[in-house]
Design an enzyme around this catalytic site. Structure first.
Site, PDB file in Angstrom:
ATOM      1  N   GLY A   4       3.037   1.975  10.868  1.00 42.87           N
ATOM      2  CA  GLY A   4       4.020   3.048  10.624  1.00 42.87           C
ATOM      3  C   GLY A   4       4.829   3.460  11.864  1.00 42.87           C
ATOM      4  O   GLY A   4       5.437   4.325  12.132  1.00 42.87           O
ATOM      5  N   ASN A  10       0.804  -1.222  -0.039  1.00 43.87           N
ATOM      6  CA  ASN A  10       0.046   0.064  -0.009  1.00 43.87           C
ATOM      7  C   ASN A  10       0.954   1.055   0.138  1.00 43.87           C
ATOM      8  O   ASN A  10       1.398   1.507   0.916  1.00 43.87           O
ATOM      9  CB  ASN A  10      -0.906   0.042   1.317  1.00 43.87           C
ATOM     10  CG  ASN A  10      -1.820   1.120   1.387  1.00 43.87           C
ATOM     11  OD1 ASN A  10      -1.847   2.238   0.617  1.00 43.87           O
ATOM     12  ND2 ASN A  10      -2.437   1.432   2.558  1.00 43.87           N
ATOM     13  N   SER A  16       3.777  -2.415  10.233  1.00 47.21           N
ATOM     14  CA  SER A  16       5.170  -2.419  10.459  1.00 47.21           C
ATOM     15  C   SER A  16       5.682  -3.818  10.028  1.00 47.21           C
ATOM     16  O   SER A  16       6.809  -4.355  10.575  1.00 47.21           O
ATOM     17  CB  SER A  16       5.642  -2.141  11.769  1.00 47.21           C
ATOM     18  OG  SER A  16       5.105  -0.750  12.234  1.00 47.21           O
ATOM     19  N   HIS A  52      -9.128   1.220   5.017  1.00 49.94           N
ATOM     20  CA  HIS A  52      -8.236   1.403   5.788  1.00 49.94           C
ATOM     21  C   HIS A  52      -8.247   2.140   6.972  1.00 49.94           C
ATOM     22  O   HIS A  52      -9.158   3.212   6.952  1.00 49.94           O
ATOM     23  CB  HIS A  52      -7.075   1.746   4.667  1.00 49.94           C
ATOM     24  CG  HIS A  52      -5.685   1.730   5.142  1.00 49.94           C
ATOM     25  ND1 HIS A  52      -5.103   2.803   6.397  1.00 49.94           N
ATOM     26  CD2 HIS A  52      -4.743   0.761   5.257  1.00 49.94           C
ATOM     27  CE1 HIS A  52      -3.918   2.455   6.439  1.00 49.94           C
ATOM     28  NE2 HIS A  52      -3.584   1.229   5.620  1.00 49.94           N
ATOM     29  N   GLU A  55      -5.356  -4.969  10.445  1.00 55.16           N
ATOM     30  CA  GLU A  55      -4.151  -3.962  10.727  1.00 55.16           C
ATOM     31  C   GLU A  55      -4.373  -3.262  12.058  1.00 55.16           C
ATOM     32  O   GLU A  55      -4.990  -2.335  12.110  1.00 55.16           O
ATOM     33  CB  GLU A  55      -4.033  -2.807   9.694  1.00 55.16           C
ATOM     34  CG  GLU A  55      -3.691  -3.412   8.465  1.00 55.16           C
ATOM     35  CD  GLU A  55      -3.142  -2.324   7.337  1.00 55.16           C
ATOM     36  OE1 GLU A  55      -2.165  -2.811   6.907  1.00 55.16           O
ATOM     37  OE2 GLU A  55      -3.880  -1.357   7.295  1.00 55.16           O
ATOM     38  N   LYS A  80       0.097   4.293  -0.090  1.00 54.18           N
ATOM     39  CA  LYS A  80      -0.492   5.450   0.564  1.00 54.18           C
ATOM     40  C   LYS A  80      -0.282   6.802  -0.345  1.00 54.18           C
ATOM     41  O   LYS A  80      -0.292   6.537  -1.599  1.00 54.18           O
ATOM     42  CB  LYS A  80       0.168   5.576   1.947  1.00 54.18           C
ATOM     43  CG  LYS A  80      -0.059   4.340   2.845  1.00 54.18           C
ATOM     44  CD  LYS A  80       0.047   4.419   4.145  1.00 54.18           C
ATOM     45  CE  LYS A  80       0.056   3.051   5.035  1.00 54.18           C
ATOM     46  NZ  LYS A  80       0.157   3.134   6.390  1.00 54.18           N
ATOM     47  N   GLU A 118      -6.481   4.423   8.173  1.00 55.78           N
ATOM     48  CA  GLU A 118      -6.346   5.850   7.984  1.00 55.78           C
ATOM     49  C   GLU A 118      -7.561   6.537   7.304  1.00 55.78           C
ATOM     50  O   GLU A 118      -7.991   7.876   7.461  1.00 55.78           O
ATOM     51  CB  GLU A 118      -5.098   6.184   7.101  1.00 55.78           C
ATOM     52  CG  GLU A 118      -3.969   5.837   7.700  1.00 55.78           C
ATOM     53  CD  GLU A 118      -2.828   5.234   7.029  1.00 55.78           C
ATOM     54  OE1 GLU A 118      -2.973   5.308   5.697  1.00 55.78           O
ATOM     55  OE2 GLU A 118      -1.875   4.874   7.689  1.00 55.78           O
TER      56      GLU A 118
HETATM   57  P1  13P Z   1       3.253   0.095   7.429  1.00 55.99           P
HETATM   58  O1  13P Z   1       3.855  -0.952   6.971  1.00 55.99           O
HETATM   59  O2  13P Z   1       3.824   1.562   7.120  1.00 55.99           O
HETATM   60  O3  13P Z   1       3.065   0.291   9.179  1.00 55.99           O
HETATM   61  O4  13P Z   1       1.659   0.462   6.873  1.00 55.99           O
HETATM   62  C1  13P Z   1       0.953  -0.500   7.196  1.00 55.99           C
HETATM   63  C2  13P Z   1      -0.359  -0.145   6.547  1.00 55.99           C
HETATM   64  O5  13P Z   1      -1.142   0.348   6.921  1.00 55.99           O
HETATM   65  C3  13P Z   1      -0.690  -1.082   5.162  1.00 55.99           C
HETATM   66  O6  13P Z   1      -1.877  -0.541   5.028  1.00 55.99           O
END
Ligand code: 13P
Length: 249
Positions: A173, A9, A213, A95, A167, A11, A97
């Site tokens: 992150g 992803n 992560s 997601h 997740e 982002k 976010e």
């Molecule tokens: P990270 O791998 O940067 O922690 O992000 C995970 C994520 O949100 C994937 O959709």
């Protein structure tokens, strides 16, 4: 058995040229891989170019979100048909976010999920608890609400084609990965919920990805867990060599 799915992803990262370079580098690094599915989800602006770049490769392309309507006066939104038309075959839905910053709820996730299937896109539905929810021992309760709300009314055949991603918000992150045991507990719980809502055969088919992560160093142990069928990777998917290592765990 469930074929592993390793999904990146991206982002809100990569301008046009960067996305093509990342796609080319990745394509070369994973050219020989055939026993697992590989997916990248670039920002909307790069999907078309990335899909063209990856046309003859093993790497598939997906969107990071979509709207549930087909077309019309919905400024700023992108439909499933639009994603399909530029070469996307998957789409991430709900997601954390989007839940956190853009008002996504289980009800909107559910509408998007239905729309994704209508357009023949394979959805990756995301669920996960916050740190406060985990510390308050509410993890399984939160996951149950999100799973039931998001998958509500979905026909069984469509559930079989749906991917779920667990997740934990506190692991995204932050460099804090859920331990393999913590992740496995939630993955097994999600599969049990799918048995209850659908049936055993459907639950056996559904791939449940872990996200938060994920790195080349922790993917192997995560993938050794019985109910972890792949990874949804953020930061580490932005470097072709890192993501290729994750793919080849
Ligand atoms: P990270 O791998 O940067 O922690 O992000 C995970 C994520 O949100 C994937 O959709």
């Amino acid at each position: 058995m469930r074929k592993p799915l390793l999904a990146g992803n991206w982002k809100m990262n990569t301008i046009s040229q960067e996305s093509v370079k990342l796609a080319i580098d990745l394509k070369n690094l994973v050219a020989e891989v055939n026993d697992r599915d590989i997916l990248v989800c670039p920002p909307f602006t790069a999907i078309s170019q990335v899909a063209d770049t990856l046309r003859d490769s093993v790497v598939m392309v997906g969107g990071q979100d979509m709207f549930w309507e087909d077309k019309g006066a919905f400024t700023g939104e992108v439909s499933g048909g639009m994603l399909k038309s530029v070469g996307a075959t998957y789409v991430i839905i709900g997601h954390s976010e989007r839940r956190q910053f853009f008002g996504e709820t289980d009800a909107t996730v559910n509408k998007k999920l239905n729309a994704a299937h209508k357009h023949g896109l394979l959805p990756i539905v995301c669920v996960g608890e916050t740190l406060a929810e985990r510390e308050g021992n509410k993890t399984l309760q939160v996951i149950e609400t999100q799973i039931k709300g998001s998958l509500n009314g979905l026909p069984k055949e469509q559930m079989g084609k749906t991917v779920v991603a667990y997740e934990p918000v506190w692991a995204i992150g932050t460099g804090k990965t859920a331990s393999p045991e913590q992740a496995q507990e939630v993955h097994a719980f999600i599969r049990k919920l799918i048995v209850e809502l659908f049936d055993q055969a459907t639950a056996d088919e559904v791939r449940i990805l872990y996200g938060g992560s994920v790195t080349p160093d922790n993917i192997k142990i995560l993938m050794s867990q019985a109910d972890i069928d792949g990874g949804l990777v953020g930061g580490a998917s932005l470097k072709a060599d890192n993501f290729a290592k994750i793919v080849k765990y």
